[in-house]
Each structure stands twice: as C-alpha cells, then as structure tokens.
Design a protein around this motif. Structure first.
Motif, short mmCIF file in Angstrom:
data_model
loop_
_atom_site.label_atom_id
_atom_site.label_comp_id
_atom_site.label_asym_id
_atom_site.label_seq_id
_atom_site.Cartn_x
_atom_site.Cartn_y
_atom_site.Cartn_z
N SER A 121 35.61 27.46 1.10
CA SER A 121 34.99 28.08 -0.07
C SER A 121 33.55 27.59 -0.27
O SER A 121 32.78 28.19 -1.01
N ILE A 122 33.21 26.48 0.40
CA ILE A 122 31.83 25.98 0.40
C ILE A 122 31.08 26.75 1.48
O ILE A 122 31.42 26.66 2.66
N PRO A 123 30.07 27.54 1.13
CA PRO A 123 29.39 28.39 2.12
C PRO A 123 28.89 27.62 3.35
O PRO A 123 29.00 28.11 4.47
N ALA A 124 28.35 26.42 3.13
CA ALA A 124 27.82 25.65 4.26
C ALA A 124 28.94 25.26 5.23
O ALA A 124 28.74 25.26 6.45
N VAL A 125 30.12 24.93 4.70
CA VAL A 125 31.24 24.58 5.56
C VAL A 125 31.73 25.80 6.33
O VAL A 125 31.99 25.73 7.54
N ALA A 126 31.85 26.93 5.65
CA ALA A 126 32.28 28.16 6.32
C ALA A 126 31.29 28.53 7.44
O ALA A 126 31.70 28.95 8.54
N PHE A 127 30.01 28.35 7.17
CA PHE A 127 28.99 28.65 8.17
C PHE A 127 29.13 27.74 9.38
O PHE A 127 29.08 28.20 10.54
N ILE A 128 29.33 26.43 9.15
CA ILE A 128 29.47 25.49 10.25
C ILE A 128 30.71 25.79 11.07
O ILE A 128 30.69 25.71 12.31
N VAL A 129 31.80 26.16 10.42
CA VAL A 129 33.02 26.49 11.16
C VAL A 129 32.79 27.71 12.06
O VAL A 129 33.19 27.72 13.23
N ALA A 130 32.13 28.73 11.53
CA ALA A 130 31.85 29.93 12.33
C ALA A 130 30.90 29.62 13.49
O ALA A 130 31.12 30.05 14.63
N MET A 131 29.86 28.84 13.21
CA MET A 131 28.89 28.53 14.26
C MET A 131 29.46 27.56 15.29
O MET A 131 29.05 27.58 16.46
#
Length: 409
Positions: free
Chosen positions: A223-233
């Motif tokens: 739910s933290i956008p930065a964490v979601a971004f890191i997981v995807a990248m």
C-alpha cells in the motif's frame, strides 16, 4: 512517527559495517558460483532446454514462497541468528550435487540451496539496510563488496570446473560458504533491545513456521507506493540476471566457450556492477531515484537481449556483459535506498523479504519460460522474444508512475 524521549542510538562501529560487507561479499559469491555451475552440470547430464529451464528456475521456487517468512524471522528472532542457520545449510548441501546426477536429484538440491543461499542474501541486505539507515553511499560500498564476490566467484568456479569437474567444484562452493559464517561471527545481533521491565518472549516451535498473518502484513506494505514500485522494478531488474544465469550460459556453451571463459564473462558483468554502484549517488543528484532505477534497468535488459547479435565475438561479448553489469550494479543501492527510506526499521527484514519474493518470482519464471520458448523458436530468438517483452513491461511501469502523485514531488 511522533517524537518520544529515548536513549540516543549508538553509532554503529566501523568494524560492524565492514563485517556486513564481508557477509555480502561471501554470500553473493557463493550464489553466483552455483548459478554458473548448475547450467554446466545440466548440460553435462544432457538435460533438454525445458529441463534446464526447470532445474534453474525451480531453485527460486522455495525463496519465492518463503522469502517473506525468512524476513519476518529475521525481524522476530534476529537477522544474524537466522542467516547463520541458512548459511550452514548451504555449506552442507552443495557437496551433494555429484552424488545425485539425475533430474529429480538436481531439482531437489536446487530447492534446498536456492532457499538457503537466497535467505543468506536476504540477511546480508537486511543487515546493511538496518545498520546504514538508508545512506546511499554506505549501501553503495556494500554493493561493491557484494559485486566483488560475484566477480571472483564465477571466474574461480569456471576454472575449477574445467580443471577438476563437478566432484571438486561443488565441494569448493560449500567450502566458500564457510566464509559467510566467519563474517557473521563479527556481526552483532540486530533485534531492538526489549525494555528493561519487559522480558523477551522465548522462541517457540510455532514461531519458526510460516504464518498467514506475516504474509498479510508483508503484502500490506504494498500500500506504500514506493514499496510497490520497488517490488515491480525488482521483478524487471532481476529478469536480466535470470537470463544471464541460465540460457546465456547455455548459449555460450553451445557456441564453443569453455567454463573458464563463461565464468569470466559472468564475472566481468558482476565486477562492472562495482563501478555502477559507486556512482549511484552521483546520478541521484541529477535525476529522481525512481527514474535512475527505471532507466538503468532498461539498459541492463537491452544488453542481455542483444547477445545473439554479437556473433560470439569475445570482445563484443565483454562490452555487452560489462554494460549489463554496470547498469545492474548501479540500480542496487538506488533500490535499497528507496526501500530503506520508505519503511520503518522494525519491518525492514520483512520489506527485504517482500522484495526478494519478487526477485525470486523473476528467477523462477524467466528461465522456465525461456526454456520452452527456446524449444519453440530456438535459443537465439528466445533472447529477442523474452528480452523485448521485459523491456516493454518496464516502459509500462514508467508510464504508470508518471501519473502517481507520490512520484511527482
């Protein structure tokens, strides 16, 4: 978080930071030794392309399922304690490969060593994130140490493979795992001390077992956008490694390269990552961290995708593998820095476990899919099909985050 009157947090000793660098150096070196030797072992055992893809990909199945649990255990029981247990498992399992020279045996050992070596790497990452509090410069030095291990490991094990074969190469990898244990002896435990009037609960057997609440808590971090971004990248970033540690090695073996030169090319790629990691902070002065990460992930994928276009020419292969490794190494401290700044220290092991779950998903899917694609269109075309698809996915992520307010500030 609200300010509360607490004791000043003591500065982490320099010796502890260097010991953590040692854990990264040794753990990454062992992992890369396995990644070089397993494809060579599979070719020697005459596995088909799909069997090679499955044998390599399934090594990441257990980490995909249990990396979050490993991260939670580190937060709960202590990073050093858990990492040492898994490092010992790696030391014991590696010499068993020559005793099981058949597909089921290779897969069984891949499940064990895949989980153990990956969890040790999770431990190394958790240690450096915890001790450095997200300082990109110190994390970059850790990345350099880890990359040094992945530079020396493949070169050494490739030469040992050519000179002595599997019966020596696999025990050497197990022996190298002892270096992880030696480095961990110099690292203090990382659990936050309990208040003086609160005794710490004893560890119970059920505490060691996976719990759905832990997974729910880990995935809630998305739910933290930065964490979601890191997981995807992370998924995109590790895909180029998934190609290089599987069918890149198979392709080079098919066109006549020996294990020593294959190990050298893989080592050059990993060594180049040291230079990339050192200038990660410099790039962040001019571009936002998320754009640095996206740009260099695309570069890394592009360099591995063009491998068949290079015609097997050694100099061109060196240039391409150096470029891939440079881009890959540069993204690591940027990624760790974004993650460390996004979450509280009490769940950093869990957040690294979540990132590693994404990492391992790529390591499972990419070799497995590429194996079947290679049987369908050939190994050379499989590079173009898989690499082109992954670049397109990364560009899609870039388009999505452009629209998110959290990445505009």
């Amino acid at each position: 978080m609200t300010d509360t009157p607490t004791r000043a947090v003591p500065e982490v000793p320099t010796s502890t930071i260097y010991a953590t660098y040692g854990v990264g150096f040794a753990s990454n070196g062992v992992a890369m030794m396995l990644k070089v030797v397993i494809p060579l072992w599979a070719i020697q055992l005459q596995f088909s392309a799909s069997e090679i893809g499955m044998a390599i990909g399934l090594s990441s199945l257990m980490p995909f399922l249990f990396s979050i649990h490993g991260g939670v255990l580190m937060d709960r029981l202590g990073t050093r304690r858990v990492t040492m247990a898994y490092a010992l498992a790696t030391v014991i399992a590696c010499p068993l490969y020559p005793l099981m020279p058949f597909f089921a045996g290779v897969v069984a050992l891949q499940l064990i060593t895949g989980l153990s070596s990956t969890t040790v790497w999770v431990g190394a990452q958790t240690l450096i994130v915890r001790f450095t509090k997200g300082q990109t410069t110190l994390i970059a030095r850790f990345s350099v140490a880890a990359r040094l291990g992945t530079l020396l490991g493949p070169v050494a094990i490739g030469a040992i493979w050519d000179l002595a074969g599997a019966w020596v190469a696999f025990p050497v990898i197990g022996a190298a795992g002892l270096l992880v244990l030696l480095a961990l002896l110099k690292v203090p435990e990382t659990r936050d001390p309990a208040p003086a009037d609160t005794p710490r609960a004893k560890t119970r057997l059920k505490d060691l077992m996976p719990n759905w609440r832990d997974y729910a808590g880990a995935f809630s971090l998305l739910s933290i956008p930065a964490v979601a971004f890191i997981v995807a990248m992370t998924l995109m970033r590790n895909s180029s490694t998934g190609i290089q540690t599987s069918f890149y090695i198979v392709y080079l073996k098919d066109i006549g390269y020996l294990g020593t030169l294959i190990g050298l090319l893989v080592g050059i790629s990993e060594g180049a990552g040291m230079f990339g990691a050192l200038i990660a902070g410099w790039w962040e002065k001019f571009f936002k961290p998320h754009w640095v990460l996206i740009g260099f992930v695309i570069i890394s994928l592009a360099f591995i995708t063009i491998t068949p276009l290079l015609g097997g020419i050694f100099l061109l292969l060196v240039i391409a593998t150096f470029g891939r490794g440079f881009a890959q190494g540069l993204t690591q401290p940027v990624m760790f820095g974004i993650l460390a700044r996004a979450v509280d220290s009490s769940v950093q092991g869990t957040s690294v476990g979540l990132r590693t779950t994404s990492n391992r998903l790529a390591a499972v899917v990419v070799p497995l899919v590429m194996g079947f694609v290679a049987e369908w269109v050939g190994i050379e075309n499989a590079f173009y099909v898989c690499g082109g698809f992954l670049i397109a996915c990364t560009l899609t992520i870039a388009l999505v985050i452009r629209r998110l307010p959290d990445f505009r500030s």
